[in-house]
Design an enzyme around this catalytic site. Structure first.
Site, short mmCIF file in Angstrom:
data_model
loop_
_atom_site.label_atom_id
_atom_site.label_comp_id
_atom_site.label_asym_id
_atom_site.label_seq_id
_atom_site.Cartn_x
_atom_site.Cartn_y
_atom_site.Cartn_z
CG HIS A 257 9.15 -4.95 7.87
ND1 HIS A 257 8.18 -5.27 6.81
CD2 HIS A 257 9.70 -5.99 8.06
CE1 HIS A 257 8.73 -6.31 6.26
NE2 HIS A 257 9.75 -6.84 6.88
NE ARG B 289 0.47 -4.11 11.68
CZ ARG B 289 0.45 -3.94 10.44
NH1 ARG B 289 1.60 -3.48 9.76
NH2 ARG B 289 -0.79 -3.75 9.84
CB ALA C 146 1.35 -7.67 2.22
CG ASN D 48 8.57 -1.64 3.79
OD1 ASN D 48 8.04 -2.78 3.80
ND2 ASN D 48 8.18 -0.74 4.41
#
Length: 147
Positions: free
Chosen positions: A101, A108, A78, A75
């Site tokens: 994620h 989003r 960003a 993960n």
């Protein structure tokens, strides 16, 4: 026994307090402890690392190769949407990985819908919270034991 690596990118050290409506209430330590226990039950060793710096994540991926890591759960936060250098590190070591994620990145901001890793990952799990890590571990266990 296979050695596995759970790799977390920037800001994931703030799990439990950072936007719990998106990321849940579990802390990173709680997630890691549960996953280590499950990996051990399945007969694997799980190493866990979280880094906020891109270069440190790259170095950790490189080190995974020399440590005999068979699979990575990643993960990258960003960096998923920005880091060609991390992509190149995964390609360089050739260790299979599953991209995870916690939140549904497709629900989003538009920039979160682009991943530099999905096309080279063995699989992608999105939007299932901490369950995503357990599903990734189960998939890895199954893949490692098919051979």
């Amino acid at each position: 026994m296979s050695r596995l690596l759970l790799l977390h990118g920037p800001n994931l050290n703030l799990l439990g307090s950072r936007e719990p409506e998106l990321y849940g209430a579990q802390t990173l330590a709680e997630i890691e402890n549960e996953l280590r226990a499950e990996a051990s039950r399945l007969g694997h060793e799980l190493l866990c690392e979280q880094k906020n710096q891109e270069g440190l994540l790259i170095e950790r991926i490189h080190r995974a190769k020399t440590e005999g890591v068979a699979y990575i759960i990643a993960n990258l936060g960003a960096f998923t949407h920005t880091s060609i250098a991390l992509r190149d590190a995964f390609l360089a070591v050739g260790i299979p990985f599953i991209e995870v994620h916690l939140s549904n990145v497709y629900a989003r901001e538009a920039f979160r819908r682009r991943s530099y890793f999905s096309d080279i990952a063995a699989g992608v799990i999105v939007g299932l919270g901490p369950l995503g890590y357990r599903l990734a571990l189960a998939a890895i266990h199954e893949r490692l034991h098919k051979n």
